[in-house]
Design an enzyme around this catalytic site. Structure first.
Site, PDB file in Angstrom:
ATOM      1  N   GLY A 145      55.615 -37.037  -1.219  1.00 14.69           N
ATOM      2  CA  GLY A 145      56.479 -35.884  -1.394  1.00 14.69           C
ATOM      3  C   GLY A 145      57.254 -35.976  -2.694  1.00 14.69           C
ATOM      4  O   GLY A 145      57.033 -36.866  -3.505  1.00 14.69           O
ATOM      5  N   VAL A 181      62.641 -41.363  -3.997  1.00 10.49           N
ATOM      6  CA  VAL A 181      61.996 -42.442  -3.236  1.00 10.49           C
ATOM      7  C   VAL A 181      60.503 -42.473  -3.564  1.00 10.49           C
ATOM      8  O   VAL A 181      59.924 -43.544  -3.803  1.00 10.49           O
ATOM      9  CB  VAL A 181      62.194 -42.254  -1.720  1.00 10.49           C
ATOM     10  CG1 VAL A 181      61.470 -43.362  -0.963  1.00 10.49           C
ATOM     11  CG2 VAL A 181      63.663 -42.255  -1.367  1.00 10.49           C
ATOM     12  N   GLU A 229      49.905 -32.841  -2.771  1.00 11.83           N
ATOM     13  CA  GLU A 229      50.145 -31.437  -3.107  1.00 11.83           C
ATOM     14  C   GLU A 229      50.924 -31.264  -4.410  1.00 11.83           C
ATOM     15  O   GLU A 229      50.855 -30.205  -5.025  1.00 11.83           O
ATOM     16  CB  GLU A 229      50.840 -30.703  -1.956  1.00 11.83           C
ATOM     17  CG  GLU A 229      52.209 -31.268  -1.594  1.00 11.83           C
ATOM     18  CD  GLU A 229      52.818 -30.601  -0.377  1.00 11.83           C
ATOM     19  OE1 GLU A 229      52.076 -30.192   0.526  1.00 11.83           O
ATOM     20  OE2 GLU A 229      54.052 -30.505  -0.317  1.00 11.83           O
ATOM     21  N   ASN A 263      64.849 -26.604   3.640  1.00 14.82           N
ATOM     22  CA  ASN A 263      63.833 -25.964   2.798  1.00 14.82           C
ATOM     23  C   ASN A 263      62.704 -25.417   3.665  1.00 14.82           C
ATOM     24  O   ASN A 263      62.461 -24.225   3.706  1.00 14.82           O
ATOM     25  CB  ASN A 263      63.278 -26.952   1.773  1.00 14.82           C
ATOM     26  CG  ASN A 263      64.349 -27.412   0.787  1.00 14.82           C
ATOM     27  OD1 ASN A 263      65.252 -26.653   0.449  1.00 14.82           O
ATOM     28  ND2 ASN A 263      64.254 -28.644   0.352  1.00 14.82           N
ATOM     29  N   GLY A 278      54.228 -29.270   3.248  1.00  9.56           N
ATOM     30  CA  GLY A 278      52.938 -29.866   3.600  1.00  9.56           C
ATOM     31  C   GLY A 278      53.074 -31.121   4.428  1.00  9.56           C
ATOM     32  O   GLY A 278      52.073 -31.779   4.714  1.00  9.56           O
TER      33      GLY A 278
END
Lengths: 502, 502
Positions: A265, A269, A290, A380, A384
């Site tokens: 993502g 991190v 993604e 948000n 995905g």
């Protein structure tokens, strides 16, 4: 701002017949009527049109819009349209503050959808027919082939399903981007013939019949670049725990000594994990993800990451310059796919992807909340994360152990909303440690999560809840006291802190 | 009970060298030591060995067993072993009362896993090495090819990953079953080459090296047959709502006038839906599912269902007789696959399956609980419901609107456990109506679910909760009052009813 054809545009607008449809953003915006359904390019706050939506917002007439996109856009689109009060419905993901506030005060209907599934929702006209596709792109060729920017998302489906199309051609992207995309259109019942991360099986452009194109607008400015999110002590410790785990995990026989493709993502991190892998000597890494952000891009430049499949590049200005200066190198190492391919269950499973996603909170039994603040407000969206978590070979969720200066414990008795269930969370990580939940019963998971992941200042309270729940629950499989399970959230809403004050 | 070789067994135990390993169930059971990891055949309460587990239970020495199978077994296995107090750990699914009670009193660790993923867990040795595979089968051929019964489940992986194997050959199954199975073993990164429901791409038998087989036991009795679950008024009304919906749904252009393959869980609603489809004139139906029960079998017999892919046949004695009497007909119309193929995300997505599964409860925002009673106790497990719900083209969850004589509303403010999230539940159905949740925001879903699905006697209370939540929630995206969200369950635990008594 150009609104008449000049010769320097001949490589950008190749079909002669489109020259007469060149217009100003204001002229294009005037075509948008109230209550229209608009499909925008845009994913991961990149690749969205800027001038046309700003002009729609400035005009202020087109109320009640349904705003669809690949995923999140940016301030010039979701932000401006929300501030102008024009959005009635939004899907499948957003990350703009003004829009989030509208959703959370009940002024906008928000349908939060798995990103891999959005193109299917569009094909089935779940939100109705798309009146206008409004697409940022690099150029349109003689055959009506649109070259997208470094973000693809759902552009192919949006163009296909729209009655009319507007192009916002951004001349800050080089036309040599053509060839970095792979636009694949399979039918129902067909195998997706991708067996390698970098396989190309489709077309380099998005086809659009020229007669559908009603407006072409020129944008000469690149727009906002992504901000690089620097690490901090907490993110570095979370990443350190993941690296240590992966170094052991990869020794298990079924990996044959090699990490599967990584999905990661956004955020600091994710950056720290990739740097950590490099510094641990991992080589020949791949990504099936993604979004590619700066760190992954840097590792591609260094040759540590051999290849990446993505639907969006979310890059800083510096990385964008590097990309454009060495496009031949990167086109051999990056494929930009539609989001229903980049996030496809079939492919995620085929590649045995390691999915790494961020949780807002997790509970002692391993359920993860990725979307909601205190059960009611959206942050948000699910994005995905579940595309990957549900079908990946190994799914890791990470979160700092606390938030809001320690007033919120991100490990709670029961999450206030569930996006990834106990059945889909293999590994949970905070800065304090990592809990490997695979093959464990709920109570075994609770022991691990409390001891390994919870912040020390909440550990005793969490253990007390668990012991109390076991003493009063009607059953011991997943012991809960339902009158207390959400009490930490209730306390926080009342007092601003999950600490009991005892 | 045979424990010496007789000539009539020559078609069942073809390799000469196995004749000396023929033994009584008691002799086989003596090989099982405490704390062993055992992998059993069995799925949907069918295809599990009976004599060996009963002998293990009767012997009573092998405490602390880890009991793995494809899914649920039956009373002679899970039931007897649980009553003997021998099970320490069980995965991935169960449905036996004695075992459920042990799990819910905390005596057995139960790891509830998506059925498609169990073979992966076994391959990765998540529960340790399997000491003995104990497999009910029809025969073993000269090449060490085991012919499974009408249930396959995870047999192939269990045999492959086990150090040693015991066969319980059930002579009530005809040897002509050979050829109904399709055992496919793909590697990581490979395409599953199945593009038609009935495609056969693998071997008809499960290969086992003969030296691994330590015991062969003969069982001459068929064991329990499945009970046909007759419909009632409620199940018929739920089915009627689904049929009415599917008749309209199939008119949408992307179906091209034909329903995609159906997946359907067990039970009387599933039966009623299939009958309803037949009675509505649907023809050339197909199934891509994990269990075929009597109704589907009957429709195959009648030629209404052209073909079914499944991992288990769960049939009444009558249907079993019909199957065995006309095997050639059914082998052309039924393929029995491993559960990681029958429930495979890649294939479920490729075929655009319509998944129909039962909920224990659902909430006003569309989250579904498939596993837990009052948040703490397990009922059976998640089974394959999420394999299908997460990747199907259309996912339908069905439940009676009330349970326990009306004392429980199956539509609640907030579910006490989440297995399928708001992002994965397209359609929710009760006997009162059907809510199509696709493309709807949480509050729009709440309106639909309260009006369409909730029982009339709970409707006002549910509407009051929703209005109250909107008035006090910190945000309006998914308005909840977390101090009241689980209060219906708390009241039920205290008073035996969710009715407020006002």
């Amino acid at each position: 701002m150009s609104c008449v054809y000049v010769d320097s545009l001949k490589d950008r607008i190749v079909p002669d017949e489109l020259r007469g449809r060149l217009m100003s953003p204001e002229e294009a915006a005037a075509l948008i009527r109230p209550r229209m359904v608009l499909g925008f390019s845009g994913f991961a706050s990149a690749g969205y049109p800027k001038l046309i939506p700003q002009a729609i917002a400035a005009r202020g007439e087109a109320v009640g819009l349904t705003v669809l996109a690949g995923a999140s856009t940016g301030p010039e689109l979701d932000g401006e349209l929300a501030k102008a009060g024009l959005i009635a419905c939004r899907a499948p993901f957003q990350s703009e503050k003004a829009l989030r506030n509208d959703i959370n005060r009940g002024a906008v209907s928000y349908c939060d959808i798995h990103l891999s599934q959005m193109p299917k929702y569009l094909r089935e006209e779940t939100f109705g027919r798309i009146d206008f596709a409004i697409i940022e792109c690099v150029m349109i060729d003689a055959e009506g082939g649109i070259v997208p920017t470094t973000t693809l998302g759902a552009v192919d489906t949006i163009v296909k399903m729209a009655d009319s199309v507007m192009l916002e051609i951004n001349t800050s992207f080089p036309t040599e981007l053509k060839g970095i995309h792979d636009i694949y259109t399979g039918g129902p019942g067909e195998v997706i013939p991708i067996t390698g991360i970098l396989d190309r099986v489709g077309s380099p452009t998005v086809h659009c019949p020229l007669e559908k194109i009603k407006a072409v607008v020129i944008n000469e400015t690149p727009g906002l670049a992504a901000n690089f999110q620097a690490g901090n002590d907490v993110s570095d410790r979370i990443a350190g725990n993941i690296i240590e785990f992966l170094k052991e995990e990869v020794k298990r026989p079924h990996y044959h000594g090699k990490l599967p493709p990584l999905q990661s993502g956004l955020g600091n991190v994710a950056n720290a994990v990739l740097y950590g892998l490099r510094d641990s000597g991992f080589k020949h890494l791949t990504m099936f993800t993604e979004v590619v952000q700066d760190t992954a891009f840097e590792l591609i430049r260094e040759g540590i990451i051999d290849g990446a499949s993505t639907t969006s590049l979310s890059l800083s200005a510096e990385s964008r310059d590097e990309l454009f200066a060495n496009l031949d190198y990167y086109k051999e190492r990056i494929v930009i796919r539609q989001q229903d391919v980049s996030n496809n269950p079939e492919l995620i499973q085929r590649f045995g992807v390691i999915g790494m996603n961020t949780a807002i909170e997790a509970d002692i039994y391993g359920n993860v909340n990725s979307t909601h603040i205190m059960g009611s407000g959206t942050m948000n969206g699910v994005g995905g994360s579940c595309d990957f978590a549900r079908n990946a070979g190994l799914t890791i969720f990470m979160t700092p152990a606390t938030a809001k200066g320690g007033n919120i414990s991100c490990i709670v008795p029961m999450v206030s909303h569930v996006d990834s269930t106990e059945h889909d969370v293999h590994v949970l990580v905070t800065e304090y440690g990592l809990a490997d939940l695979r093959g464990k019963s709920p109570c075994e998971r609770a022991e691990l999560i409390i001891e390994k992941c919870c912040a020390p200042e909440y550990r005793q309270a969490l253990r007390s809840y668990f012991e109390h729940a076991k003493s009063v629950a009607p059953a011991q499989h997943t012991p809960h006291d339902l009158s207390q399970a959400l009490s930490w959230h209730v306390r926080c809403l009342k007092t601003g802190s999950m600490h009991s004050g005892e």
